[in-house]
Enzyme design. Structure first.
Site, mmCIF file in Angstrom:
data_model
loop_
_atom_site.group_PDB
_atom_site.id
_atom_site.type_symbol
_atom_site.label_atom_id
_atom_site.label_comp_id
_atom_site.label_asym_id
_atom_site.label_seq_id
_atom_site.Cartn_x
_atom_site.Cartn_y
_atom_site.Cartn_z
ATOM 1 N N ASP A 59 55.824 69.009 26.622
ATOM 2 C CA ASP A 59 56.029 68.040 27.689
ATOM 3 C C ASP A 59 57.305 68.309 28.478
ATOM 4 O O ASP A 59 57.466 67.821 29.589
ATOM 5 C CB ASP A 59 56.061 66.629 27.099
ATOM 6 N N MET A 115 55.509 58.734 31.505
ATOM 7 C CA MET A 115 55.678 58.768 32.954
ATOM 8 C C MET A 115 56.236 60.084 33.466
ATOM 9 O O MET A 115 56.390 60.256 34.677
ATOM 10 C CB MET A 115 56.613 57.622 33.388
ATOM 11 N N ARG A 116 56.534 61.012 32.562
ATOM 12 C CA ARG A 116 57.129 62.270 33.019
ATOM 13 C C ARG A 116 56.165 63.024 33.941
ATOM 14 O O ARG A 116 56.590 63.677 34.897
ATOM 15 C CB ARG A 116 57.528 63.137 31.828
ATOM 16 N N ALA A 117 54.872 62.943 33.656
ATOM 17 C CA ALA A 117 53.894 63.656 34.491
ATOM 18 C C ALA A 117 53.940 63.159 35.934
ATOM 19 O O ALA A 117 53.869 63.956 36.883
ATOM 20 C CB ALA A 117 52.492 63.491 33.911
#
Length: 679
Positions: A193, A274-276
């Site tokens: 990730d 929420m990183r995406a």
């Protein structure tokens, strides 16, 4: 210094080149993970990127690359006076797979800290990579504790080195680029990730394109300088475009419509966290700047999704990465509209153009010869029905592969005793990390000081050493290294019976589901795995020992059944594999998992042959478990007898399905010769 291969001379690999260029324009995109088979120019493209990166201004003499206008206030080489600095090329720092912790984060001289009270710090690779690129080749093979350090540094933008109350902190803001071959194992989800983008690369099967790859590589090898000169204009043009895109990037506007498309896409594909969303937003903005636009369009969002989402939607190592492009297009269409970009907005090359001249090759040149893709292992040839000699008609014919049942969670199987293998999460071992269990004199450089033991060793000699103040007089002979106990990864070798006696479809489906469950457990515990199958007349190594559990799952999924049961052949093949692995990696202890009903057919005395083969493993002290797959109202207990000869433990398939195998068997009694039957 040798002349690097020109980035613009890399043939094909548009996604790879685009992902690297986007990170060169905006390091905030978060780096890139390059996945692909060997010989596909992964390393060549990454190393070639360094020549395109704009120069950085640094404080003269600072080992940590502080910026002259905004130096790090806690830089170990500071404080720095404000003023003009010097320019140098951006660095691409390579982290070797076998690097030590000290080489990565730097090393404190504990001896000088204790004896002289000074902080003598030797910077590591994280310091060298600050404001540059940190490149990790074969990142999936990196040790867990190094992965943890990388995660911390990437998340905080700084690196901490702390040893017994002595600490140093320095900035470590870098672009993380990793390459890997999925056949050698997958990455932990936490590290996966952290990479902003991911690309899949593969060699083309078109002969003309492969010819161009070889032609360019041979020309480069013959005269690197002359070859680089041929591509100098293209390199300059691409370098100028990176600078222009960087200048335009602050002016790019991410409208509400594009932002809704990003959020809807991430929700539709059920990515975690929420990183995406953030990475997609940054990538789409950078794509617009790269295309010379100040407004983000739907095509930028689509390209950003293809680069930022595939590696974030894997739920387990058996899932294939990738996106359903039809679903992506439907989502973008449903939440599209509202973009107010002018119709004549310049877009000379398109978001996927890469800003390079058209190329007619599939991949860039390699550091070595171009190999064809390694073809996946094919199922072994169907066994021919055998006649007479006691063969069972019901189990002698070939049957097609059976789909595995849904995998389930298992508890831990561990090898008894205390090992010294590679760090992992299975069996007890002496490791560099873990709980402190004692001390010893250091062998070589001191890395983990045992403070109490050191003070205890030095205390009796203070008067003889003329101690006059409050400080402790410490000498080299007083230093003690902490010994620690943690967990190691093991080699889990599966020996699976695929004979006719196992060919009942429901039973074989359950067997495959059980093995898949143990493979998933091996992935989580950082083990190497191997797979041997036996049926018909012989045994075969379906997968040599590897860190790629998903490769083992593929081999298992296509496994057919049928024929006689050469149990002894399977055990002997396993003995040969373990013998070779002990020579390759003597510190990694094996765990043998035999999945069978215990029947043995074929040959003059198959049972005696199986017994002798099992005793070879017992004599080597190999820890073992027999998963008893026998079914029906009448049970012969052959698998239990086999476990006794192996000196291991037997569990039934039902007990394995009930998620109780490791709860019943905490430590496999591999060397004791004692046999316990779990009822």
């Amino acid at each position: 210094m040798s002349t690097p291969y020109p980035f613009t001379a890399v043939v094909g690999q548009d996604d790879l080149r685009l992902a690297l260029l986007l990170n060169a324009v905006s390091p905030a995109v978060g780096g890139v993970l390059v996945r692909g088979e060997k010989g596909t120019a992964k390393s060549t493209a990454v190393r070639a990127l360094s020549a395109l990166l704009p120069e950085v201004d640094v404080v003269v003499g600072c080992r940590f690359s502080c910026a002259p206008g905004a130096p790090d206030p806690v830089c170990p080489d500071g404080p720095h006076e404000t003023g003009p600095g010097s320019s140098r090329p951006a660095r691409v720092v390579e982290l070797p797979v076998g690097a030590s912790e000290d080489r990565l984060v730097g090393a404190l001289d504990i001896e000088r800290a204790l004896a002289e009270g000074v902080k003598a710090f030797e910077p590591g690779l994280l310091a060298d990579a600050n404001r540059g690129v940190l490149y990790v080749d074969e990142v999936n093979l990196l040790h867990d504790h190094l992965v943890d350090l990388l995660l911390d540094a990437a998340a905080m933008g700084s690196s901490y080195v702390e040893r017994e109350g002595v600490s140093v902190r320095h900035a470590a803001r870098f672009l993380l680029v990793g390459t890997m071959n999925p056949e050698e194992g997958e990455l932990r989800p936490q590290l996966l990730d952290r990479f902003g983008l991911t690309v899949e690369v593969a060699a083309s099967r078109e002969p003309d394109l492969r010819v161009e790859v070889v032609r360019r590589r041979l020309a480069y090898d013959d005269d690197p300088a002359a070859f680089a000169a041929r591509w100098a204009d293209e390199e300059d043009a691409l370098r100028a475009r990176i600078v222009a895109a960087r200048a335009l990037l602050p002016e790019v506007r991410l409208g509400d419509a594009a932002l809704r498309q990003i959020a809807a896409t991430c929700a539709a594909f059920e990515v975690d966290g929420m990183r995406a969303d953030i990475v997609m937003a940054r990538t789409a903005t950078t794509l617009a700047a790269w295309a010379g636009r100040t407004v983000v369009l739907a095509e930028d969002v689509r390209q950003a999704a293809l680069l930022a989402l595939p590696h974030r939607r894997r739920r387990n190592p058996f899932d294939a990465p990738g996106l359903d492009e039809e679903k992506l297009d439907d989502t973008l269409e449903e939440f599209g509209g509202g973009d107010d970009a002018p119709e004549d907005d310049p877009d000379p090359d398109g978001p996927g153009g890469g800003g390079q001249p058209p190329q007619d090759g599939p991949e860039g040149p390699q550091d070595g010869p171009v190999d064809a893709a390694e073809a996946p292992a094919q199922p072994e040839e169907p066994a021919q029905p055998e006649e007479g000699r006691g063969g069972r008609p019901a189990g002698s014919g070939e049957q097609s592969a059976v789909k595995a049942a849904e995998p389930f969670r298992t508890k831990m199987l561990s090898v008894p005793g205390l090992g010294e293998g590679a760090a992992g999460r299975r069996s007890r071992a002496r490791t560099d990390h873990g709980r402190t269990t004692g001390s010893r004199r250091p062998q070589g450089a001191l890395t983990k000081l045992h403070l109490a033991a050191t003070v205890q060793a030095a205390a009796p000699h203070q008067r003889a050493r003329g101690r006059s103040g409050r400080g402790l007089v410490v000498r080299r002979d007083d230093l003690r290294q902490a010994t620690r106990e943690g967990r190691e990864g093991n080699l889990v070798l599966f020996v699976v019976d695929a004979s006719g006696s196992m060919a009942a479809r429901q039973r074989m489906s359950a067997v495959k589901g059980a093995v898949l469950s143990l493979l998933l457990d091996a992935y989580q515990r950082r083990d190497k795995v191997g797979l041997i199958t036996f049926r018909g007349k012989d045994a075969m190594v379906a997968l040599p020992p590897t860190s790629s559990v998903d490769a083992a799952a593929v081999r298992l999924e296509t496994l057919p059944t049928g024929g006689r049961t050469p149990l002894s052949a399977g055990l002997l093949k396993a003995h040969d594999v373990l013998r070779v692995e002990r020579m390759r990696d003597p510190a990694r202890r094996p765990l043998l998992v035999v999945v069978t009903d215990g029947r043995a057919t074929g040959g003059p005395d198959p049972v005696a042959l199986g017994t002798r083969a099992a005793r070879l493993h017992a004599a080597d002290g190999t820890a073992s478990v027999v998963v008893d797959c026998e079914s029906g109202p009448v049970r012969l207990g052959l698998a239990g007898a086999l476990a006794g000869e192996l000196g291991g433990t037997a569990v039934t398939l039902d007990e394995l399905r009930a998620d109780s195998i490791a709860g019943l068997v905490r430590d496999v009694q591999g060397a004791s010769g004692a046999h316990r039957r779990v009822a």
